[in-house]
Scaffold this active site. Structure first.
Site, short mmCIF file in Angstrom:
data_model
loop_
_atom_site.label_atom_id
_atom_site.label_comp_id
_atom_site.label_asym_id
_atom_site.label_seq_id
_atom_site.Cartn_x
_atom_site.Cartn_y
_atom_site.Cartn_z
N GLU A 45 0.84 -1.20 0.00
CA GLU A 45 0.00 0.00 0.00
C GLU A 45 0.88 1.25 0.00
O GLU A 45 1.89 1.31 0.68
CB GLU A 45 -0.89 -0.02 1.25
CG GLU A 45 -1.77 1.19 1.44
CD GLU A 45 -2.53 1.15 2.76
OE1 GLU A 45 -3.53 1.88 2.89
OE2 GLU A 45 -2.13 0.38 3.67
N LYS A 93 -9.74 2.56 -2.00
CA LYS A 93 -9.91 1.91 -0.69
C LYS A 93 -11.30 2.16 -0.12
O LYS A 93 -11.74 3.30 0.03
CB LYS A 93 -8.83 2.43 0.27
CG LYS A 93 -8.73 1.67 1.58
CD LYS A 93 -7.54 2.19 2.37
CE LYS A 93 -7.31 1.43 3.66
NZ LYS A 93 -6.13 1.95 4.40
N CYS A 97 -5.54 -3.07 2.86
CA CYS A 97 -5.26 -2.97 4.30
C CYS A 97 -6.50 -3.12 5.18
O CYS A 97 -6.97 -4.23 5.41
CB CYS A 97 -4.51 -1.66 4.57
SG CYS A 97 -3.54 -1.67 6.11
#
Length: 258
Positions: A40, A106, A140
């Site tokens: 990331e 995200k 994540c």
């Protein structure tokens, strides 16, 4: 399908230095892998300095990804800070050789580090077809939300999580990655960074591949910068899904963006 996990330290907000680091780490992969997965925010670290670090989709990071992917004849996946229509995104780009690409923004922003104050959340899941397999893209904190990754009717074969996941919570990372593989009857790729970032947060890596039975066919060493390449079998995955068809009894549902 050969997939290479790149577990690296990330120099804080220094794009040029990070590009050079990855070029060195990827030098031997041409012709030896199908897909390379970076962490990331691979070119800055997990920075909230979105205004200064953001790039348009025709900026230097996209050009670098296109060049590396085409030169190596492999797919290249990683996220960076992107700007579009005056908004900032933690955006995962899946680059294909030749310059075609998919993007995933995200979906779950990490409020404990105020990511939700500096970035706009994505509202759609993304599946990428590549060399005969389908890939689902996640970043994540998304790992903590299993509904977001639910695999309906085997829509994807490989679930990718890229991360800056702190060492203090490593047990959560190493527990949930195999759990996602088991519940979705898919392979899961988890790529995390090592080192210490500009906010003093430590990362130990624990990059790994989890199989649909919860097995771990490949894993990186703790706290080490390294590239781990694994050869995953779509045939074995298909055979397991037919032999043990849990997916046929899964609860149906439809995600509605809030």
């Amino acid at each position: 399908m050969k997939i290479s996990l790149v577990q690296s330290d990330i120099l804080w907000e220094d794009k040029k230095a990070n590009f050079l680091k990855y070029e060195s780490m990827l030098a031997g992969l041409k012709g030896n892998t199908d897909l390379v997965v970076l962490p990331e925010m691979f070119n800055t670290g997990f920075s909230m300095n979105s205004r200064d670090m953001a790039e348009d989709m025709d900026g230097q990071t996209m050009e670098w990804m296109k060049d590396i992917s085409s030169a190596g004849n492999f797919g290249l996946a990683g996220s960076f800070i992107a700007t579009e229509d005056g908004k900032y995104y933690n955006r995962l780009v899946f680059m294909k050789p030749g310059g075609d690409y998919y993007v995933y923004d995200k979906g779950h922003l990490f409020r404990m580090e105020k990511e939700n104050m500096f970035y706009t959340k994505g509202d759609r899941r993304v599946t990428v077809p590549f060399r005969g397999l389908n890939f689902s893209l996640q970043i994540c904190y998304d790992l903590r939300f299993p509904v977001w990754s639910r695999n309906r009717n085997n829509a994807y074969d490989i679930l990718i999580y890229i991360a800056n996941w702190p060492a203090a919570r490593r047990r959560v990372w190493t527990t949930l990655l195999p759990a996602r593989a088991i519940e979705n009857q898919s392979y899961v790729i988890g790529v995390n960074r090592v080192g210490r970032d500009g906010n003093g947060i430590d990362y130990c890596g624990d990059s790994l591949v989890a199989g649909p039975r919860g097995d771990i066919p490949a894993a990186a060493e703790e706290n080490a910068e390294e590239v781990v390449t694994v050869d995953l079998s779509p045939l074995e995955l298909g055979q397991f899904r037919e032999k043990f068809p849990v997916w046929r009894d899964a609860d149906d549902f439809r995600l509605i963006s809030g």
